[in-house]
Scaffold this active site. Structure first.
Site, mmCIF file in Angstrom:
data_model
loop_
_atom_site.group_PDB
_atom_site.id
_atom_site.type_symbol
_atom_site.label_atom_id
_atom_site.label_comp_id
_atom_site.label_asym_id
_atom_site.label_seq_id
_atom_site.Cartn_x
_atom_site.Cartn_y
_atom_site.Cartn_z
ATOM 1 N N GLY A 94 6.851 26.067 5.649
ATOM 2 C CA GLY A 94 8.086 26.805 5.366
ATOM 3 C C GLY A 94 8.857 27.318 6.558
ATOM 4 C CB SER A 116 11.432 30.699 8.837
ATOM 5 O OG SER A 116 12.428 29.752 8.641
ATOM 6 C CE1 TYR A 170 15.795 37.226 -4.216
ATOM 7 C CE2 TYR A 170 14.321 36.504 -5.948
ATOM 8 C CZ TYR A 170 14.596 36.688 -4.619
ATOM 9 O OH TYR A 170 13.675 36.314 -3.683
ATOM 10 C CE LYS A 180 10.331 34.135 -4.229
ATOM 11 N NZ LYS A 180 9.588 33.187 -3.379
ATOM 12 C CG LEU A 202 18.843 28.250 6.258
ATOM 13 C CD1 LEU A 202 19.986 28.504 7.245
ATOM 14 C CD2 LEU A 202 18.033 27.019 6.681
HETATM 15 N N1 LIG Z 1 14.256 36.502 3.161
HETATM 16 C C1 LIG Z 1 13.922 37.408 2.264
HETATM 17 O O1 LIG Z 1 14.593 38.438 2.113
HETATM 18 C C2 LIG Z 1 12.702 37.211 1.420
HETATM 19 C C3 LIG Z 1 12.135 38.317 0.764
HETATM 20 C C4 LIG Z 1 10.986 38.130 -0.021
HETATM 21 C C5 LIG Z 1 10.431 36.866 -0.142
HETATM 22 N N2 LIG Z 1 11.005 35.807 0.515
HETATM 23 C C6 LIG Z 1 10.375 34.488 0.366
HETATM 24 O O2 LIG Z 1 9.889 34.046 1.611
HETATM 25 C C7 LIG Z 1 9.735 32.625 1.561
HETATM 26 C C8 LIG Z 1 10.340 32.026 2.819
HETATM 27 O O3 LIG Z 1 11.747 32.166 2.788
HETATM 28 P P1 LIG Z 1 12.595 32.668 4.025
HETATM 29 O O4 LIG Z 1 13.352 33.858 3.578
HETATM 30 O O5 LIG Z 1 11.759 32.731 5.243
HETATM 31 O O6 LIG Z 1 13.710 31.530 4.162
HETATM 32 P P2 LIG Z 1 13.708 30.133 4.967
HETATM 33 O O7 LIG Z 1 14.953 29.456 4.521
HETATM 34 O O8 LIG Z 1 13.541 30.346 6.408
HETATM 35 O O9 LIG Z 1 12.419 29.395 4.401
HETATM 36 C C9 LIG Z 1 12.403 28.693 3.173
HETATM 37 C C10 LIG Z 1 11.660 27.403 3.452
HETATM 38 O O10 LIG Z 1 11.478 26.666 2.251
HETATM 39 C C11 LIG Z 1 11.535 25.295 2.628
HETATM 40 N N3 LIG Z 1 11.743 24.427 1.470
HETATM 41 C C12 LIG Z 1 12.704 24.514 0.511
HETATM 42 N N4 LIG Z 1 12.571 23.494 -0.352
HETATM 43 C C13 LIG Z 1 11.503 22.753 0.057
HETATM 44 C C14 LIG Z 1 10.868 21.572 -0.408
HETATM 45 N N5 LIG Z 1 11.310 20.904 -1.498
HETATM 46 N N6 LIG Z 1 9.783 21.113 0.271
HETATM 47 C C15 LIG Z 1 9.323 21.754 1.362
HETATM 48 N N7 LIG Z 1 9.888 22.872 1.860
HETATM 49 C C16 LIG Z 1 10.963 23.352 1.213
HETATM 50 C C17 LIG Z 1 12.722 25.262 3.596
HETATM 51 O O11 LIG Z 1 12.729 24.079 4.367
HETATM 52 C C18 LIG Z 1 12.437 26.496 4.431
HETATM 53 O O12 LIG Z 1 11.603 26.172 5.516
HETATM 54 C C19 LIG Z 1 10.405 32.185 0.269
HETATM 55 O O13 LIG Z 1 9.427 32.027 -0.739
HETATM 56 C C20 LIG Z 1 11.296 33.373 -0.072
HETATM 57 O O14 LIG Z 1 11.615 33.456 -1.442
HETATM 58 C C21 LIG Z 1 12.116 35.960 1.291
#
Ligand SMILES: NC(=O)c1ccc[n+]([C@@H]2O[C@H](COP(=O)([O-])OP(=O)(O)OC[C@H]3O[C@@H](n4cnc5c(N)ncnc54)[C@H](O)[C@@H]3O)[C@@H](O)[C@H]2O)c1
Length: 277
Positions: free
Chosen positions: A14, A20, A164, A171, A203
């Site tokens: 990820g 990220s 959301y 989730k 992102l």
């Molecule tokens: N940013 C926030 O505020 C926040 C808060 C709580 C939870 N999260 C969760 O954290 C996790 C990481 O997200 P982030 O915020 O770091 O954003 P990010 O965009 O940096 O990471 C999301 C990742 O998911 C990958 N991805 C999406 N579809 C895919 C697929 N089909 N196959 C493989 N990889 C795939 C993307 O390439 C990316 O690397 C997610 O589950 C997100 O919901 C984020």
């Protein structure tokens, strides 16, 4: 935390860029002494792969970090990624699943208007994918005498958070999946947990309308009056990967400045002293 993860081998799924959450976790695990492999989402322009390769050079010699393309919608990709990373690392102790996706329009439209395909897409990539990777990780972790799987979630699973939309039920399903996987894999000494993070500018988060407001609200109204950083989340991930959390499984651990315990926004009101002034 130096050395806390010495001898542990982790696969990080990820990382898209330096913002990220998965990258924050990778850096913290690297500092704690883990050996790391990475997967990235292949896309036609190869932007993500280039970003990740560049980031790996910050950790050391990029050749020391196996990097494998993996789309979690493909079981073949998943099999291939785990085989290559386990061969390169000599086994697998930890898996970080930090992946989610929903169409931007399905995040921003009213909940009742989320399309059937958009709902399915969010569920498949953001929730079902944990099952798909856990299934392949489990035998490798069993060979290592046990392991730790962790995923990333958000409080919109439990409470309605405007903006959301399609991601909220995904989730909720993900968190239920964590509990079911924990029960199933526990006898094999494999722990499964979720980290519920406060809002971070990434992102994916840029597709959520209101992320700026959520961050401002966290700064002013959360018990700790500050936004969480990648390092805060990374340090909790190190705890979950380490033997310090040996008996912790099936949990959602909030790294959210305490926001999730608030029953109302009353904490944001001025204190009586401030009123008097
Ligand atoms: N940013 C926030 O505020 C926040 C808060 C709580 C939870 N999260 C969760 O954290 C996790 C990481 O997200 P982030 O915020 O770091 O954003 P990010 O965009 O940096 O990471 C999301 C990742 O998911 C990958 N991805 C999406 N579809 C895919 C697929 N089909 N196959 C493989 N990889 C795939 C993307 O390439 C990316 O690397 C997610 O589950 C997100 O919901 C984020």
């Amino acid at each position: 935390m130096n050395g806390l993860l010495k001898g542990k081998r982790a696969l990080i799924m990820g990382v898209a860029d330096k913002h990220s959450i998965a990258w924050g976790i990778a850096q913290a695990m690297h500092r704690a002494g883990a050996r790391l492999a990475f997967t990235f989402q292949h896309e036609p322009k190869g932007r993500i792969e280039r970003n990740v390769r560049k980031l790996l050079s910050e950790l050391g010699n990029p050749e020391d970090f196996p990097l494998i393309a993996c789309d979690v919608a493909s079981d073949d990709d998943i099999e291939n990624a785990f085989r290559i990373s386990a061969e390169a690392l000599g086994g697998l102790d930890t898996l970080v699943h930090a992946i989610a996706y929903a169409n931007r329009e399905d995040l921003n439209r009213p909940f009742s208007e989320i399309s059937r395909d958009g709902y399915k897409m969010a569920m498949e990539i953001s929730a079902y994918s944990l099952n798909a990777v856990a299934r392949v990780a489990a035998p490798l972790m069993e060979q290592a005498g046990g392991g730790s799987i962790m995923t990333l979630t958000y409080n919109a699973a439990e409470k309605a958070v405007p903006g959301y939309s399609a991601m909220a039920p995904a989730k909720a399903a993900l968190e239920a999946g964590v509990r079911y996987l924990a029960v199933e894999l526990g006898p094999r000494k494999i722990r499964v947990n979720a980290i519920s993070a406060g809002p971070v500018r990434t992102l994916s988060a840029s597709a959520v309308k209101g992320i700026t407001l959520l961050r401002r609200w966290t700064e002013t109204a959360s018990p700790l009056r500050a936004n969480v950083t990648l390092e805060d989340i990374g340090n909790t991930a190190v705890f979950l990967a380490s033997d310090m959390s040996r008996m912790v499984t099936g949990n959602t651990i909030f790294v959210d400045s305490g926001t999730s315990v608030l029953g109302s926004q009353v904490a944001a009101l001025p204190t009586p002293d401030a009123d008097a002034g």
